[in-house]
Design an enzyme around this catalytic site. Structure first.
Site, PDB file in Angstrom:
ATOM      1  N   SER A  49      46.244  59.420  -5.157  1.00 12.51           N
ATOM      2  CA  SER A  49      44.849  58.984  -5.175  1.00 12.51           C
ATOM      3  C   SER A  49      44.606  57.826  -4.227  1.00 12.51           C
ATOM      4  O   SER A  49      45.538  57.195  -3.705  1.00 12.51           O
ATOM      5  CB  SER A  49      44.411  58.577  -6.590  1.00 12.51           C
ATOM      6  OG  SER A  49      44.788  57.242  -6.866  1.00 12.51           O
ATOM      7  N   VAL A  50      43.327  57.519  -4.034  1.00 14.91           N
ATOM      8  CA  VAL A  50      42.911  56.380  -3.226  1.00 14.91           C
ATOM      9  C   VAL A  50      43.403  55.067  -3.824  1.00 14.91           C
ATOM     10  O   VAL A  50      43.541  54.057  -3.117  1.00 14.91           O
ATOM     11  CB  VAL A  50      41.371  56.365  -3.084  1.00 14.91           C
ATOM     12  CG1 VAL A  50      40.712  56.019  -4.418  1.00 14.91           C
ATOM     13  CG2 VAL A  50      40.903  55.428  -1.989  1.00 14.91           C
ATOM     14  N   LYS A  51      43.707  55.063  -5.110  1.00 12.79           N
ATOM     15  CA  LYS A  51      44.141  53.844  -5.786  1.00 12.79           C
ATOM     16  C   LYS A  51      45.530  53.392  -5.340  1.00 12.79           C
ATOM     17  O   LYS A  51      45.938  52.260  -5.625  1.00 12.79           O
ATOM     18  CB  LYS A  51      44.122  54.047  -7.303  1.00 12.79           C
ATOM     19  CG  LYS A  51      42.743  54.324  -7.880  1.00 12.79           C
ATOM     20  CD  LYS A  51      41.788  53.175  -7.671  1.00 12.79           C
ATOM     21  CE  LYS A  51      40.465  53.402  -8.393  1.00 12.79           C
ATOM     22  NZ  LYS A  51      39.542  52.266  -8.251  1.00 12.79           N
ATOM     23  N   ASP A  52      46.267  54.256  -4.653  1.00 15.30           N
ATOM     24  CA  ASP A  52      47.568  53.850  -4.120  1.00 15.30           C
ATOM     25  C   ASP A  52      47.420  52.624  -3.236  1.00 15.30           C
ATOM     26  O   ASP A  52      48.263  51.721  -3.238  1.00 15.30           O
ATOM     27  CB  ASP A  52      48.177  54.985  -3.293  1.00 15.30           C
ATOM     28  CG  ASP A  52      48.621  56.176  -4.127  1.00 15.30           C
ATOM     29  OD1 ASP A  52      48.172  56.299  -5.287  1.00 15.30           O
ATOM     30  OD2 ASP A  52      49.406  56.994  -3.613  1.00 15.30           O
ATOM     31  N   ALA A  55      46.693  49.456  -5.354  1.00 12.15           N
ATOM     32  CA  ALA A  55      47.857  49.121  -6.175  1.00 12.15           C
ATOM     33  C   ALA A  55      48.921  48.414  -5.344  1.00 12.15           C
ATOM     34  O   ALA A  55      49.486  47.389  -5.757  1.00 12.15           O
ATOM     35  CB  ALA A  55      48.424  50.381  -6.814  1.00 12.15           C
TER      36      ALA A  55
END
Length: 495
Positions: A49-52, A55
């Site tokens: 996901s884009v959240k990588d 994070a």
């Protein structure tokens, strides 16, 4: 010894492989549109996901500041994707991870979190911000109680938007050769739209327009904050929240305008992307692409629109891509059985009001008055204003028998029965009838996630008797009731 070379796809660690996701042109869902529309496939990041990006940036910043030390514990409140990325990076660096997720998170996301060895705490998603079991409050409590724990706080962590200023924005500018004119993405924590938007506006001299894609009831775009079904975007507001707080990761001044996209439109776009473009994407992508297509229809051949695909549809096979899940909630979906749908046999009168419901902030005495002659009614989360109630905000039901001996001053929520059965207007009639085979009394009729009427389970006992024509339903307690008994009035009224 192999030497890391990102140009060749060789990296020293899995976190180093984050970013440089492809930009894919949409070709079939854009029929009739002269502008070019691209989708940036963020689900091709290593953790899905884009959240990588956020994070990695948050963990890097915490390590640099000495807030996260060897052997420490990463704690976050998240709908899933940020937790997955944090857990994977944490695992690769020797940290433990604890994640607090809302109960509406998909089963796939929960399974992924646990596969990474995460300690998962599931809490109710529809709580006021000051409630001790509100997601962030649970996470902060855990972080405070665990030695060496660090709360990443994606909603307010400056490393979140910074990650997109430093990576996502430059990638899009380079990939389009500086030709991008419009950037579209959903607004959740606000990190993606803020960081990417700030970079694109800066490098283009303010020429790139930034458009937010938002659920139609989200506070960000002026809705009343009631629940919706697309995960990970929008700003929900519980009606009992004392003070609403927007994420510090979100800078509204970056956004030129916001498109409100209903769940039904987002789900339709999801199906089209899978069936016409070969792209299996998540719900927030459906919202973003729906907004991008609206924008693109107003543009010309020299314009370039880029939308973000935050995650994959593989995270939602049990929800957005499950015809039974969609059908029960009244969303249009591929039929799971032959024959007519509920909406082919049961129609809601055009002049019908919203169905009778009991708000959650009343007493037992008031609930008895609202019940009147009905045996049972749904109880909804109390909000100002009238109109249809989203099924997700139906907390349970009240019945005449349950309230008969209850103290009149008690809150009605102290005497709730389980929620009434729900059937969807687009659900196969035979499937709905089978599910109601053991039910009695009132049933909630849903369309596009909203409760639009109450019908009686008995009217589904003999499905063939509906074949002669369509039955018109007017919601109980508001107008003259035709054919359906709805809640089996105790007075014996109804056919």
């Amino acid at each position: 010894m192999t030497v890391a070379d990102p140009q060749l796809g060789v990296f020293d660690s899995v976190a180093d492989a984050i970013g440089n996701t492809p930009l894919i042109r949409l070709n079939r869902v854009t029929e009739g549109i002269t502008a070019t529309v691209y989708l940036k496939l963020e689900y091709l990041n290593p953790f899905g996901s884009v959240k990588d990006r956020a994070a990695r940036a948050m963990i890097d910043a915490a390590e640099a500041a000495g807030e996260l030390r060897p052997g420490g514990t990463v704690v976050e409140s998240t709908s899933g994707n940020t937790g997955i990325a944090l857990a994977a990076i944490a695992a690769s660096r020797g940290y433990r991870t604890i994640v607090v997720v809302p109960d509406k998170s998909s089963a796939e996301k929960l399974a992924l979190l646990r596969a990474y060895g995460v300690e998962v705490h599931v809490t109710a998603g529809g709580l006021p911000r000051q409630h001790p079991d509100f997601l962030k409050n649970v996470a902060l409590r855990l972080a405070a109680d665990i030695p060496g724990a660090w709360y990443s706080g994606q909603y307010d962590n400056p490393a979140n938007p910074a990650a997109h200023r430093e990576t996502t924005g430059p990638e899009i500018w380079s990939q389009t050769g500086g030709r991008i004119t419009h950037f579209v993405t959903g607004i959740g924590t606000g990190g993606t739209i803020t960081g990417t938007g700030e970079y694109l506006k800066s490098v283009s001299g303010g020429q790139v327009r930034v458009i937010g894609a938002d659920p139609e009831s989200s506070i960000y775009s002026g809705g009343d904050g009631h629940a919706w079904y697309v995960e990970s975007i929008g700003h929900y507001l519980h009606p009992r929240t004392d003070t609403d707080e927007w994420p510090q990761s979100y800078h509204p001044e970056v956004v030129d305008r916001i498109e409100q996209v209903p769940d039904a439109e987002a789900f339709e776009v999801l199906r089209r992307l899978a069936g016409e473009e070969g792209l299996l994407v998540g719900g927030s992508t459906g919202t973003a692409v729906a907004a991008a297509l609206r924008v693109a229809r107003t543009l010309g051949p020299g314009d370039v629109v880029v939308a973000i695909a935050p995650d994959s549809g593989r995270n939602y096979l049990s929800t957005y891509f499950d015809p039974q899940w969609l059908g029960r909630l009244g969303f249009d979906a591929a039929p799971t059985a032959p024959g007519p749908r509920v909406g082919d046999r049961v129609a809601v009168a055009a002049d019908a009001d919203a169905p009778a419901v009991v708000p959650s902030d009343v007493t037992v005495a008031r609930a008895r008055e609202l019940l009147g002659a009905y045996t049972a009614l749904p109880v909804r989360l109390a909000r100002a204003g009238a109109g249809y109630v989203v099924v997700a905000e139906i907390l349970g039901a009240v019945s005449a028998s349950r309230l008969a001996d209850a103290p009149g001053a008690d809150p009605v929520t102290d005497h709730l029965d389980p929620p009434l059965p729900v059937i969807g207007m687009h659900e196969p009639f035979a499937v709905a009838a089978q599910r109601l085979s053991d039910a009695t009394g009132p049933v909630v009729l849903a369309r596009d996630g909203y409760a639009i009427a109450l019908v009686d389970a008995a009217d589904f006992d003999d499905a063939p008797r509906f074949d002669a024509g369509r039955t018109t339903v007017r919601p109980c307690g508001t107008t003259t009731y035709e054919v359906h008994r709805c809640s089996r009035r105790r007075t014996g009224e109804g056919s």
